[in-house]
Design a protein around this motif. Sequence first.
Motif, PDB file in Angstrom:
ATOM      1  N   SER A  44       1.023  -1.439   0.135  1.00  0.00           N
ATOM      2  CA  SER A  44       0.134  -0.079  -0.118  1.00  0.00           C
ATOM      3  C   SER A  44       1.086   1.133  -0.147  1.00  0.00           C
ATOM      4  CB  SER A  44      -0.887  -0.215   1.124  1.00  0.00           C
ATOM      5  OG  SER A  44      -0.389  -0.076   2.541  1.00  0.00           O
ATOM      6  N   SER A  45       0.487   2.908  -0.819  1.00  0.00           N
ATOM      7  CA  SER A  45       0.712   3.728  -0.697  1.00  0.00           C
ATOM      8  C   SER A  45       1.545   4.635   0.540  1.00  0.00           C
ATOM      9  CB  SER A  45       0.908   4.703  -1.489  1.00  0.00           C
ATOM     10  OG  SER A  45      -0.563   4.645  -1.573  1.00  0.00           O
ATOM     11  N   ILE A  46       0.330   4.173   1.514  1.00  0.00           N
ATOM     12  CA  ILE A  46       0.506   4.809   3.186  1.00  0.00           C
ATOM     13  C   ILE A  46       1.968   3.857   4.019  1.00  0.00           C
ATOM     14  CG2 ILE A  46      -1.306   3.662   4.237  1.00  0.00           C
ATOM     15  CD1 ILE A  46      -0.893   6.929   4.826  1.00  0.00           C
ATOM     16  N   TYR A  52     -13.046  -2.946  -4.368  1.00  0.00           N
ATOM     17  CA  TYR A  52     -12.284  -2.072  -3.870  1.00  0.00           C
ATOM     18  C   TYR A  52     -11.439  -1.458  -4.411  1.00  0.00           C
ATOM     19  CZ  TYR A  52     -16.998  -0.824  -0.294  1.00  0.00           C
ATOM     20  OH  TYR A  52     -17.635  -0.663   0.059  1.00  0.00           O
ATOM     21  N   TRP A  53     -11.464  -0.075  -4.447  1.00  0.00           N
ATOM     22  CA  TRP A  53      -9.892   0.316  -4.457  1.00  0.00           C
ATOM     23  C   TRP A  53     -10.134   1.598  -2.975  1.00  0.00           C
ATOM     24  CZ3 TRP A  53      -9.752   6.200  -5.008  1.00  0.00           C
ATOM     25  CH2 TRP A  53     -11.307   6.541  -5.799  1.00  0.00           C
ATOM     26  N   VAL A  54      -8.534   1.213  -2.174  1.00  0.00           N
ATOM     27  CA  VAL A  54      -8.788   2.802  -1.602  1.00  0.00           C
ATOM     28  C   VAL A  54      -7.854   3.401  -0.735  1.00  0.00           C
ATOM     29  CG1 VAL A  54      -8.823   3.032   0.574  1.00  0.00           C
ATOM     30  CG2 VAL A  54     -10.004   0.780   0.385  1.00  0.00           C
ATOM     31  N   PHE A  55      -7.961   4.803  -0.824  1.00  0.00           N
ATOM     32  CA  PHE A  55      -6.338   5.308  -1.393  1.00  0.00           C
ATOM     33  C   PHE A  55      -6.167   5.633   0.155  1.00  0.00           C
ATOM     34  CE2 PHE A  55      -4.678   9.177  -2.719  1.00  0.00           C
ATOM     35  CZ  PHE A  55      -3.015   8.995  -2.394  1.00  0.00           C
ATOM     36  N   LEU A  56      -5.579   6.096   0.955  1.00  0.00           N
ATOM     37  CA  LEU A  56      -4.812   6.963   1.738  1.00  0.00           C
ATOM     38  C   LEU A  56      -4.298   8.076   1.504  1.00  0.00           C
ATOM     39  CD1 LEU A  56      -4.927   4.772   5.042  1.00  0.00           C
ATOM     40  CD2 LEU A  56      -7.164   5.642   4.087  1.00  0.00           C
ATOM     41  N   GLU A  57      -4.037   8.684   1.942  1.00  0.00           N
ATOM     42  CA  GLU A  57      -3.644  10.159   1.559  1.00  0.00           C
ATOM     43  C   GLU A  57      -2.998  11.001   2.896  1.00  0.00           C
ATOM     44  OE1 GLU A  57      -2.770  12.799  -2.373  1.00  0.00           O
ATOM     45  OE2 GLU A  57      -4.772  13.602  -1.290  1.00  0.00           O
ATOM     46  N   VAL A  58      -1.775  11.653   3.157  1.00  0.00           N
ATOM     47  CA  VAL A  58      -1.615  12.475   3.441  1.00  0.00           C
ATOM     48  C   VAL A  58      -0.671  14.176   3.199  1.00  0.00           C
ATOM     49  CG1 VAL A  58      -0.666  13.055   6.913  1.00  0.00           C
ATOM     50  CG2 VAL A  58      -1.222  10.569   5.940  1.00  0.00           C
ATOM     51  N   ASN A  59      -1.331  14.544   3.342  1.00  0.00           N
ATOM     52  CA  ASN A  59      -1.735  15.832   2.802  1.00  0.00           C
ATOM     53  C   ASN A  59      -0.337  16.881   3.725  1.00  0.00           C
ATOM     54  OD1 ASN A  59      -2.958  15.714   0.542  1.00  0.00           O
ATOM     55  ND2 ASN A  59      -4.765  15.967   1.770  1.00  0.00           N
ATOM     56  N   GLU A  60       0.946  17.745   3.422  1.00  0.00           N
ATOM     57  CA  GLU A  60       1.098  18.662   3.735  1.00  0.00           C
ATOM     58  C   GLU A  60       0.641  19.690   4.409  1.00  0.00           C
ATOM     59  OE1 GLU A  60       1.624  17.904   0.879  1.00  0.00           O
ATOM     60  OE2 GLU A  60       2.759  16.185   0.643  1.00  0.00           O
ATOM     61  N   LEU A  96       2.452  11.795  -7.272  1.00  0.00           N
ATOM     62  CA  LEU A  96       0.631  12.080  -8.507  1.00  0.00           C
ATOM     63  C   LEU A  96       1.034  10.727  -9.277  1.00  0.00           C
ATOM     64  CD1 LEU A  96       1.185  15.849  -8.267  1.00  0.00           C
ATOM     65  CD2 LEU A  96       0.304  14.133  -6.792  1.00  0.00           C
ATOM     66  N   GLU A  97       2.328   9.847  -9.474  1.00  0.00           N
ATOM     67  CA  GLU A  97       2.105   9.087 -10.887  1.00  0.00           C
ATOM     68  C   GLU A  97       2.386   8.254 -10.618  1.00  0.00           C
ATOM     69  OE1 GLU A  97       5.582  12.613 -11.778  1.00  0.00           O
ATOM     70  OE2 GLU A  97       4.870  10.861  -9.738  1.00  0.00           O
ATOM     71  N   ASP A  98       2.409   7.436  -9.549  1.00  0.00           N
ATOM     72  CA  ASP A  98       2.295   6.621  -8.366  1.00  0.00           C
ATOM     73  C   ASP A  98       0.705   6.034  -8.771  1.00  0.00           C
ATOM     74  OD1 ASP A  98       2.805   3.863  -6.657  1.00  0.00           O
ATOM     75  OD2 ASP A  98       1.552   5.214  -5.699  1.00  0.00           O
ATOM     76  N   LEU A  99      -0.373   7.859  -7.901  1.00  0.00           N
ATOM     77  CA  LEU A  99      -1.459   8.000  -7.741  1.00  0.00           C
ATOM     78  C   LEU A  99      -2.519   7.533  -9.160  1.00  0.00           C
ATOM     79  CD1 LEU A  99      -4.144   8.937  -5.912  1.00  0.00           C
ATOM     80  CD2 LEU A  99      -3.578  11.019  -6.955  1.00  0.00           C
TER      81      LEU A  99
END
Length: 597
Positions: A39-41, A393-401, A428-431
């Motif tokens: 996972s990207s997180i 399902y697809w699920v993406f978690l993002e922590v913003n600065e 962003l490319e990974d996203l």
Amino acid sequence: MTTPSDSKTVDPITLQVISGALHSIAEQMGSVLYRMSYSSIIRESQDLGAGLFDTRFNTLCESDSTPMHIGSLPGYLRGIEKSIPFDAWKPGDCAIHNHPYFGASHSPDIAIVMPVFFDGDLVGFAANTAHHVDIGSATPGLIIDVPDVFAEGMLLNGVKLYEEGKRNEALWKYIRDNTRVPDLVMGDLEAQIASAELGVRRFGELLASYGKSTVLTACDQLMDYSEAMLRREIAKIPDGEYTAEGFLDDDGRNRGKTLPVKVTVRVAGDGVEVDLTGSSPQVPTAFNVPFEGSTKVACYFIFRALLLDTYTNHEHIPQNEGSFRPVKVTAPEGTIFNPIMPAAAEARFCQIQRVADLVIKALAPVLPDKVTAGNSATLSFAAYSGVRPSGDYWVFLEVNEAAMGGRPRSDGPDTVEELMRNTRNNPLEDLGMHLPLICDRYEVRDDVMPGAGKFRGGCGVVKSQRFLTPGFMTHESDRHEDVPWGIFGGGPGSVGALTIHNAGAPADVHHHPAKFSGLRVEAGDVATYISPGGGGYGDPLERDPGKVLDDLLDDFITVEHAHDVYGVVFDAVDDGYGFTVNGAATVARRAALSAER
């Protein structure tokens, strides 16, 4: 189980070698975890922690990862002990744990723990935690508005995933069957297991190289040294009671009802207490904070960050249990920082960010050369999700600065993971390669001026994510109401915001609260997060006019703002930049502003 090491001391050279080896082991554990994860997180944001621990659950070493993770692991171990006593551990065992009322930082942070045996004795543990994308909670990825801890998803309370090297297939299947994204979650668990296995092996090699007695004695000395270093710095603070207060926007359900946060710091000799009495009672949503795994860890972190910062100390100070010992944490039961079971407690990061920020504010009068102005001190944690045509399902978690406040000798950093977060942004490319999301905007915030000061506050971030298909969004954040403060004459920063519009109707913008759960979105909907900005440090009239010019050329401020707030006057010139500082006019303007005060 081993007993504490004897009073024999280890010579300084060997001590330093063992210290370096311990840190190297923790770093290797962390590297294995994020490099192997799915996972990207974890893989990109590195929302993880890893380290070694003795049989008294002391942190012997920790990876340079998210402070929240590694500082919480002793709490996990104490919670696991209630289910797995010492005599029940065997070589090859592996426990899994995430229960927030038994030491976990919060339920999505799953720990993997393996015992370390040497010459037949249990000598310690290799452990790690990582934030998992989805544990089957009421809403995909993240939760806020839920009634109790049982709605948070799977609760794994100190159970063995492996017994003497054999995997518990029923438990493995249970976990796989109770997450929306099993490939990501199971892949991440395998990475955690590999990380812990490496820690067990490397710790064993270290014990074999130097001997159990020498290594454990060295660990005790290193912890005592870190404790002594922190106590030395605490002792420099005048004894007394220092207080700061703020508030949180709401609990994610009861809009318009703010939640007070009160921090009292008591300094006595070389020890300190952080007392959170006076803060909000616990709330009926998941906006509560596990005491052992999160509240205490936030207080440990902020004193280590303030007083033992790597770049402001000449001595190398190992990261271990010693830096926790001088800090006492008090929070009455039944409050937001010490909730009573079965209150939900998954969405807990904004609160501990604010505790850290308020400790800084409280100590500012006696530590002016170490503190910052008000930081963003929140978290933008977004869960984007949807269902593919296949039904998966697809699920993406993002922590913003966000941004930090101005500092004693420099401006607050712009668009950073400030205070306790320490996570990386997701490329962003990974996203774009893996998910039906497109980032339409990702830049420095430009709708407000930075907090003015001799050293200005940091600028926040703006990020816009566009859904390519229908989906869902949950957002955990705060600070749409309580402005980050300026300090020592500095100006305030700015609050955050979140809007949603559809790309087909860009003028129809809907403002949303900082936190919400399971919002249904349509294809083309664009969620835009705008982070708070930091406050300013020191009198704006003392700011170097050259720095004011730099801010103007960077489009952070306007000519009018420079004139009215900083007292800096510019002349228009044809030199490729457009402006230059008028020194004489600036002196006169600053004198006039000073007289007006």
